[in-house]
Structures are given as C-alpha cells and as structure tokens.
Enzyme design. Structure first.
Site, short mmCIF file in Angstrom:
data_model
loop_
_atom_site.label_atom_id
_atom_site.label_comp_id
_atom_site.label_asym_id
_atom_site.label_seq_id
_atom_site.Cartn_x
_atom_site.Cartn_y
_atom_site.Cartn_z
N GLN A 116 0.83 -1.21 0.00
CA GLN A 116 0.00 0.00 0.00
C GLN A 116 0.86 1.25 0.00
O GLN A 116 1.73 1.41 0.86
CB GLN A 116 -0.90 -0.01 1.24
CG GLN A 116 -1.81 1.20 1.37
CD GLN A 116 -2.64 1.14 2.65
OE1 GLN A 116 -2.32 0.43 3.58
NE2 GLN A 116 -3.73 1.89 2.69
N GLY A 117 0.61 2.16 -0.94
CA GLY A 117 1.34 3.42 -1.02
C GLY A 117 0.45 4.59 -0.68
O GLY A 117 -0.01 5.31 -1.58
N TYR A 118 0.20 4.79 0.60
CA TYR A 118 -0.62 5.90 1.07
C TYR A 118 0.23 6.94 1.80
O TYR A 118 0.45 8.03 1.32
CB TYR A 118 -1.72 5.39 2.00
CG TYR A 118 -3.02 4.99 1.33
CD1 TYR A 118 -3.04 4.50 0.02
CD2 TYR A 118 -4.23 5.06 2.00
CE1 TYR A 118 -4.22 4.11 -0.58
CE2 TYR A 118 -5.42 4.69 1.40
CZ TYR A 118 -5.41 4.21 0.11
OH TYR A 118 -6.59 3.84 -0.48
N SER A 119 0.73 6.58 3.00
CA SER A 119 1.44 7.55 3.85
C SER A 119 2.71 8.07 3.21
O SER A 119 3.41 7.36 2.48
CB SER A 119 1.77 6.91 5.20
OG SER A 119 0.62 6.62 5.94
N GLU A 142 -9.83 -1.40 5.58
CA GLU A 142 -8.59 -1.58 6.33
C GLU A 142 -8.84 -1.43 7.83
O GLU A 142 -8.35 -2.21 8.64
CB GLU A 142 -7.54 -0.56 5.89
CG GLU A 142 -6.22 -0.70 6.65
CD GLU A 142 -5.22 0.39 6.29
OE1 GLU A 142 -4.06 0.26 6.73
OE2 GLU A 142 -5.59 1.36 5.61
N ASN A 190 -6.12 7.14 15.84
CA ASN A 190 -7.36 7.11 16.61
C ASN A 190 -7.92 8.50 16.85
O ASN A 190 -9.14 8.68 16.96
CB ASN A 190 -7.14 6.39 17.94
CG ASN A 190 -7.07 4.88 17.77
OD1 ASN A 190 -7.10 4.37 16.65
ND2 ASN A 190 -7.00 4.15 18.87
N GLU A 191 -7.03 9.51 16.92
CA GLU A 191 -7.51 10.88 17.07
C GLU A 191 -8.32 11.31 15.85
O GLU A 191 -9.38 11.93 15.98
CB GLU A 191 -6.32 11.83 17.28
CG GLU A 191 -5.63 11.69 18.62
CD GLU A 191 -4.73 10.47 18.71
OE1 GLU A 191 -4.27 10.14 19.82
OE2 GLU A 191 -4.46 9.83 17.65
#
Length: 398
Positions: free
Chosen positions: A126-129, A244, A384-385
């Site tokens: 996965q290439g997200y962050s 996810e 989670n924030e």
C-alpha cells in the site's frame, strides 16, 4: 460471544475445525503460536493452502473466485483460525485493493488482477502515507504527470508494510493542484520492478524489518493502470480505508490474546495465589473481556452491512478505535502479568532455527514483541484521534 448457531453454521464450524486438523500446515500453526517470525515463504504457503480449499477471499463474489461467506461464517473462521494459530492473511491485495477494484475498477482490471491476487502471482503493498502526510493524508505530494499514454511518477511513500516482498503497489498520487487537496488525487497501480522504484528498509522497535520507505524517480506507469477516474482517488481511498480499519480492529486476534492472557494469569502467582485470583488484576481482565464481547457484536454488524452491498461507514472508525485499544490493553496486561519474564527480549530468538536461549517460561516468549509491535496500531490506518473526529462528525453530527 456465545452465539446461537444454526445447524448450517454448526456444520460450517465443524468443517473449519476439520480443516485445521487435517489440512492446515502444523509447522505454520506451531510457529505462529510460538510467536516466531514468519518468512515470505510461510505467508505464501498459508495463502496457497487457503486458496486450495476456496477459502482465501470470503468477501469476494463467487464470479471472481470468492466464497461469499456470511458474517457469521467469517466470524467463525477468524475465531478458530486465531485460536488454532492460523497465520494472518496478508490483506493488501485480498482485503484492500480487491474491494476497490470490484467497486470502481474496469472489467479488464478485474479480470487481470483479481485472479493473480488469488493464485499468489502478485504480492501487493500500500502506497498511502508519506513524510508529512500520514493522518493528514490529503496533503500527499507524490505526483503523477500525464505524458501521452503514461504517467510519470515522482515522490516518496513511507511505512510501506512488507514492501520488500511486493511485486505491485497501489498508490495515491497527485494529478492536479487545483481546488481542495482531496480533489486532485488519483489511484494508480505501479509495478515495483519498474525502473526508478527504490525500497529502503525501516527497522521497528522490536527489531524486525516489516515496513519500508519507497521512492519514485521518474517512474513510467501506463495510463491504463489508473483505477476509476482521474482526480477521484480520494473517494476510492476512503472506501479502501473503511475495509482496512475494520481489519485493524483484529477481533479474532484479540480473542486469541484474551485466551492466552487467561492462561498466563493462571500460571503466574502473586502472594502464593494465581494472578487470576487477584481482585484488581481480575477486574482489569474482566473489563477488557466485556469490551471485547461488545466489539464482536459491532464487528458482526459491520460485516453484515458490507455483505448487503454497502461499504463499512463511520462504524469502522468506532471498531478501529476500540479494537486497537483492546489489543494494546491485552498486551499491557500480559506484560504486567509476566513481571520480570517480560524483560528479556532477543529478536533473534523469534527466528526459525535460532539457537538463542530464552530466559522465561514458554508462554512468555514473544509477549514483548507483540507489545512493541502493537504500539503502532492506534496510529496507522488513520490515527485514533482522526477516527474520533470522523465519529464526531459522521455519527454524532457535531
């Protein structure tokens, strides 16, 4: 959760138990129970084993090789698999990219990529962050510029789990700087063997190479590898993230960890009595078990919604927050129960064939590894924030 299973569901439960008795590779089950590090070959063997009996893609339509399990069937399998030591199914192709392709991909993309995910031909990551674009994902800077029938991709992704093994990466890329940041993002499939792609390891707290940085230097990607419409990738990204986050909750994993914690609490003593009889510790165990039972119900409800044709909504954020907190609390309680046995931690001792000595009881092995590794789960997949903000806006209307 003590479900009142139907006869059909009881028969399925018996079938799953028989599978683990007769067909699941015992070497892999033992390795997972001992918290040994799984190799790429181990993960591929488990993938192939499940595919051989048609159980690899429970949420996919049968038309594409899935088994279309009901939410209860999926719950039964996950619970038994985790209790028996079944390895984690690598989710990037099966549980993350596949739902996006099924919902938004072209027929050609479905027919090409889905069979290759099932038979293990392609390993996806996965290439997200990106650096500076984690929870604030819309600020990503990796660009894809259209030149004729190709895109030219430049930029960097980080925290790419198991990217060192991957053949392909699905990426969010910026194809426009006009309008809001979310409006200029596209969803692109990139062959990791393309010239200009470089993978660099990141070593985690517990000493393992699980995540990576991925760099793109003038990487040439065919335009046909665009999923859906250009500049509509944010919609597809959010759809994927709901799947996810549901998986990150790890209901089956927490159930197995709860059973392990109970055994540890019976083995470890305080003032001559099992720790399970200590009122304060027993109360903390009971509280986390109550929360776990409630989360199981929420998980079944979300799975039922997904089976009915809808993507998991903001409820997946609820499940992600609660599920990660439960998993981390179980890790904390296990380490506290072990006392000094939780201190020795030699990462090499968790590798297959290692001669490193282990200083604690057998049931203590790998507890510290799980504790350190699971510190990340309340951060990745959207911290989670951020999830609490989604819940506040989408569910509470604030």
């Amino acid at each position: 959760m003590d479900l009142n299973y139907t006869q059909e569901e009881l028969a399925f439960k018996a079938e799953v138990e028989k599978f683990f008795d007769e067909k699941a590779p015992q070497r892999l089950l033992d390795k997972v129970k001992a918290r040994k590090t799984l190799t790429k070959a181990d993960m591929e063997e488990w993938h192939a084993t499940l595919n051989s009996v048609g159980w690899l893609a429970p949420g996919w339509p049968k038309e594409y090789g899935g088994c279309e399990w009901t939410p209860v069937q999926k719950h039964i399998f996950d619970e038994i698999s985790n209790l028996r030591g079944g390895p984690r199914i690598i989710p990037f192709g099966l549980g993350m990219l596949a739902p996006v392709l099924l919902a938004f991909g072209s027929e050609e993309q479905k027919r090409h990529y889905l069979p290759r995910i099932l038979d293990g031909t392609d390993w996806w990551c996965q290439g997200y962050s990106e650096p500076g674009a984690g929870s604030d994902l819309a600020s990503l800077k990796t660009t894809a510029v259209k030149e004729g029938d190709h895109y030219i991709v430049n930029g960097q992704k980080t925290w790419t789990t198991l990217g060192q093994h991957a053949d392909w990466i699905f990426c969010l890329v910026r194809t426009s700087k006009e309008g809001k940041p979310q409006e200029g993002i596209s969803f692109l499939l990139i062959d990791m063997n393309t010239p200009g792609v470089e993978v660099r390891p990141i070593i985690l707290l517990e000493g393992e190479h699980e995540v990576n940085e991925v760099f793109f230097d003038n990487v040439k990607v065919p335009a046909e590898n665009l999923v859906g419409e250009e500049n509509k990738g944010w919609t597809y990204a959010k759809y994927l993230l709901t799947h996810e986050r549901t998986g990150i909750a790890g209901v089956g994993n927490s159930n197995a960890a709860m059973e392990s914690l109970k055994k540890i609490a019976q083995q470890q003593t305080r003032k001559g009595k099992p720790l399970a009889e200590d009122p304060i510790f027993a109360a903390r165990m009971a509280q986390v078990e109550i929360e776990l039972e409630a989360m199981k119900t929420t998980n079944l409800r979300i799975l039922a919604k997904a089976q009915a044709g809808g993507a998991p909504g903001a409820e997946s954020s609820m499940l992600k927050v609660k599920g990660t907190l439960i998993r981390q609390e179980l890790n904390v309680l296990a380490r506290q129960a072990l006392g000094p046995h939780a201190i020795p931690f030699v990462s090499e001792a968790l590798e297959e064939g290692s001669n490193e000595s282990w200083m604690g009881p057998d049931y203590a092995q790998g507890i510290s590894k799980s504790y350190f590794n699971n510190r990340k789960i309340s951060i990745f997949g959207g911290s989670n924030e951020i999830q609490r903000g989604i819940i506040t806006k989408a569910i509470l209307g604030l």
